[in-house]
Scaffold this motif. Structure first.
Motif, PDB file in Angstrom:
ATOM      1  N   GLU A 113       2.635   4.355  -5.561  1.00 44.83           N
ATOM      2  CA  GLU A 113       3.398   5.576  -5.804  1.00 44.83           C
ATOM      3  C   GLU A 113       4.177   6.039  -4.583  1.00 44.83           C
ATOM      4  N   GLU A 114       3.646   5.848  -3.392  1.00 40.24           N
ATOM      5  CA  GLU A 114       4.290   6.345  -2.182  1.00 40.24           C
ATOM      6  C   GLU A 114       4.615   5.222  -1.194  1.00 40.24           C
ATOM      7  N   THR A 115       4.893   4.040  -1.688  1.00 40.13           N
ATOM      8  CA  THR A 115       5.284   2.936  -0.822  1.00 40.13           C
ATOM      9  C   THR A 115       6.742   3.087  -0.420  1.00 40.13           C
ATOM     10  N   VAL A 116       7.025   3.025   0.877  1.00 36.88           N
ATOM     11  CA  VAL A 116       8.377   3.194   1.393  1.00 36.88           C
ATOM     12  C   VAL A 116       8.736   1.990   2.257  1.00 36.88           C
ATOM     13  N   GLN A 119       8.617  -0.445  -8.114  1.00 34.54           N
ATOM     14  CA  GLN A 119       7.920   0.749  -7.650  1.00 34.54           C
ATOM     15  C   GLN A 119       7.923   0.836  -6.118  1.00 34.54           C
ATOM     16  N   ARG A 161      11.509   1.388   4.940  1.00 37.56           N
ATOM     17  CA  ARG A 161      12.477   2.171   5.700  1.00 37.56           C
ATOM     18  C   ARG A 161      13.262   1.267   6.642  1.00 37.56           C
ATOM     19  N   GLN A 217      10.137   2.834  -2.696  1.00 39.24           N
ATOM     20  CA  GLN A 217      11.158   3.736  -2.164  1.00 39.24           C
ATOM     21  C   GLN A 217      11.844   3.026  -1.005  1.00 39.24           C
ATOM     22  N   GLU A 219       0.822  -1.201   0.000  1.00 39.01           N
ATOM     23  CA  GLU A 219       0.000   0.000   0.000  1.00 39.01           C
ATOM     24  C   GLU A 219       0.862   1.259   0.000  1.00 39.01           C
ATOM     25  N   ASN A 220       0.199   2.407  -0.118  1.00 39.94           N
ATOM     26  CA  ASN A 220       0.858   3.706  -0.042  1.00 39.94           C
ATOM     27  C   ASN A 220       1.135   4.061   1.419  1.00 39.94           C
ATOM     28  N   LYS A 221       2.135   3.435   2.001  1.00 36.76           N
ATOM     29  CA  LYS A 221       2.495   3.734   3.380  1.00 36.76           C
ATOM     30  C   LYS A 221       3.930   3.304   3.628  1.00 36.76           C
ATOM     31  N   VAL A 222       4.414   3.559   4.824  1.00 41.17           N
ATOM     32  CA  VAL A 222       5.776   3.204   5.210  1.00 41.17           C
ATOM     33  C   VAL A 222       5.770   1.830   5.860  1.00 41.17           C
ATOM     34  N   GLU A 250      15.008   3.217   1.896  1.00 36.90           N
ATOM     35  CA  GLU A 250      15.840   4.219   2.564  1.00 36.90           C
ATOM     36  C   GLU A 250      16.356   3.739   3.912  1.00 36.90           C
TER      37      GLU A 250
END
Length: 435
Positions: free
Chosen positions: A62-65, A86, A67, A88, A42-45, A90
Motif C-alpha cells: 500500500e505504501e511502497t514508493v 501497486q 523515488r 508509487q 515492502e511498505n517503504k521508500v 515519483e
C-alpha cells in the motif's frame, strides 16, 4: 584530536556507503532476480533511478514508493514482459536541455503492463516510445496543477510511434495534456477520467484508434484531434471546458472520424471543426454549451444526423463563410430542441417542414476573439435582434428532415389523441342530432 578523526572516519565508512547501498537496493534486487521472477516490495521508500532489463513482475504494497533522484527517468523499461503493480513512483527529472523528455516510467519495449500505480512529480507520467501491445490500467497521474507553468511539465501518458496499446480506467489531472498520441495507431482507450489539463486528449498523425467511455472536465480543451483519420469516439463525456477559447472536442485537419453517442455539456464550444473533411457525427448530445457546433468554412462534407441540440446559447455557428456539410442523412436529421417547434402531422417522428437557423454571431467571432467572453452577455441577444431587424443574418444550418423534439413528443402524441377522441365524440353528437 585522534579520537575526533577516528569518529569522522567511522561516519564516512559506515553511513555514507550505507546510504549508497540503500540507493541501489532495488536495482540490486532486480539485477539478481531470474527472468519472470516476482519481486515483492515492502511498505517503504526505494531509491531510484532503476532500469529493468529482463522480464519481471514487481509488486508493491500500500505504501511502497520508488523515488527517483531527479536526474532522469525514475523507472526505465528495457525488456518486454515487465509487469509493475501497486507502486508509487515519483521525482523524475524536469530538465530538457539534452533532448530527453523524462518520465516516471519510460517504456521502450512491448507486452508490458502497469496497474494500480500512482505517479507524481514527474515530467511525463508514462511515456511509451516505439512500444506496442502494452497495458496501462488504473493508474493515477498527478501533475503540478499550475496553469501558469503548464508548458514546464509534460503529459500524463505520452504514446509515440506506438501501436495496439490498451489504456483503461486511468485518472489524470494537472498535466500539460492528459494523453498525447503522435504517430500512434490502433490503440484502445476507455474508461479514463482527465481534468485540469491543457488538452485532455491530443492526437497528432494518429489513425484507427478506438476511444470510448472517457470523461473530460475542466480542461482548456477536452479533446484535440489534429491530422488524424478513421478514429472512433463513442460514449465519451466532454463537459465544463470553459475558458475563453475552450472546446469540448476539436477536429482540425482530420478526416473520416466517427463520433457517436458522446455528450458535449456546458462547454464554451461543444464541437469545433476546422479544416476537417468527411467526419461522421451521429447520435451525440450537445447541451447547454455557449455554442453547440462551431464550423469553419475551411471544413467540408461533415455529416450530422440524429444528434440532440438542447438549450445551447447558439446551436450552430458557421465562421468564415458557409461550410459544405449535411445536416441529415437518409431522411434523418437532428433534434433541435424546444426552440425549434415542429409540425409532424403524420406522426413519423420527422418534421413536415425544414428547420433553418439565422444568426449574425459569426461576424463578431470573425472580427474579435474576445467576443467569446461575451457569449452569455445580454448584449449578444440585443445584437442578434438588431441584425435580425436589419435583415443582416446568415443561415447557420438548414435541416430538411428535423427530428421531432423528444422532450415534447409524448405531449404531442397525447394532444393528438385528445383531438382524435374529440373529433369522434363530435361526430357521434352530430349523428344523434340528425337522428
Amino acid at each position: 584530536m585522534k579520537r575526533l578523526v577516528f569518529i569522522c572516519f567511522l561516519l564516512i565508512f559506515f553511513f555514507i556507503p550505507a546510504r549508497a547501498m540503500a540507493g541501489g537496493e532495488l536495482q540490486k534486487m532486480i539485477d539478481a532476480a531470474d527472468d519472470y521472477e516476482t519481486i515483492l516490495l515492502e511498505n517503504k521508500v526505494y531509491e531510484g533511478n532503476i532500469v529493468i532489463g529482463k522480464p519481471l513482475i514487481v509488486t508493491g504494497a500500500e505504501e511502497t514508493v520508488i523515488r527517483g533522484d531527479g536526474t532522469g527517468n525514475v523507472v526505465t523499461i528495457e525488456s518486454p514482459d515487465v509487469h509493475l503493480e501497486q507502486l508509487q513512483i515519483e521525482n523524475s527529472s524536469f530538465a530538457r536541455g539534452d533532448g530527453e523528455e523524462y518520465s516516471g516510467i519510460k517504456v521502450n519495449t512491448d507486452g508490458n503492463s502497469f496497474r494500480k500505480l500512482i505517479i507524481t512529480d514527474s515530467y511525463h507520467g508514462i511515456y511509451l516510445s516505439q512500444a506496442h501491445e502494452n497495458i496501462i490500467d488504473q493508474v493515477e497521474i498527478h501533475g503540478q496543477m499550475d496553469q501558469e507553468t503548464i508548458a514546464g511539465q509534460g503529459n500524463g501518458i505520452q504514446v509515440y510511434y506506438s501501436e495496439r496499446n490498451t489504456l483503461t480506467d486511468n485518472y489524470i489531472e494537472g498535466t500539460r495534456d492528459g494523453m498525447y498520441f503522435e504517430y500512434a495507431h490502433q490503440n484502445t482507450i476507455s474508461g479514463n477520467e482527465i481534468s485540469h489539463t491543457r488538452y485532455g486528449l491530443h492526437y497528432m498523425y494518429s489513425d484507427d484508434n478506438r476511444f470510448q467511455d472517457n470523461s473530460f472536465t475542466f480542461n482548456i480543451g477536452g479533446a484535440a484531434v489534429m491530422h488524424s483519420s478513421r478514429n472512433e469516439f463513442t460514449g465519451n463525456k466532454f463537459s465544463m471546458n470553459q475558458s475563453s477559447r475552450s472546446f469540448g472536442f476539436m477536429l482540425q485537419a482530420s478526416s473520416e472520424n466517427h463520433l457517436e453517442g458522446n455528450q458535449f455539456i456546458r462547454n464554451k464550444r461543444g464541437l469545433l471543426v476546422e479544416q476537417a473533411r468527411g467526419n461522421y457525427i451521429y447520435n451525440n448530445e450537445f447541451s447547454q454549451n455557449d455554442i453547440g457546433v462551431e464550423m469553419w468554412a475551411s471544413s467540408s462534407q461533415q455529416i450530422f444526423t440524429e444528434n440532440k441540440f438542447y438549450k445551447n446559447r447558439s446551436p450552430v455557428v458557421q465562421v468564415g463563410g458557409e461550410s459544405e456539410s449535411s445536416w441529415n442523412e437518409a431522411g434523418r436529421g437532428n433534434d433541435w430542441g424546444s426552440d425549434f417547434p415542429l409540425a409532424d402531422l403524420d406522426q413519423n417522428g420527422t418534421g413536415d417542414f425544414s428547420v433553418a437557423y439565422q444568426s449574425s454571431l459569426h461576424q463578431l467571432l470573425e472580427e474579435n476573439e474576445l467576443s467569446y467572453l461575451l457569449l452569455n452577455s445580454p448584449s449578444i441577444a440585443v445584437y442578434e435582434k438588431m441584425n435580425q431587424w436589419m435583415n443582416n443574418q446568415r443561415t447557420m444550418f438548414q435541416d430538411d428532415f428535423p427530428l421531432q423534439n423528444r422532450e415534447v413528443l409524448p405531449v404531442m402524441k397525447y394532444s393528438a389523441l385528445i383531438l382524435v377522441i374529440s373529433g369522434a365524440l363530435f361526430g357521434v353528437q352530430r349523428r344523434r342530432r340528425s337522428a
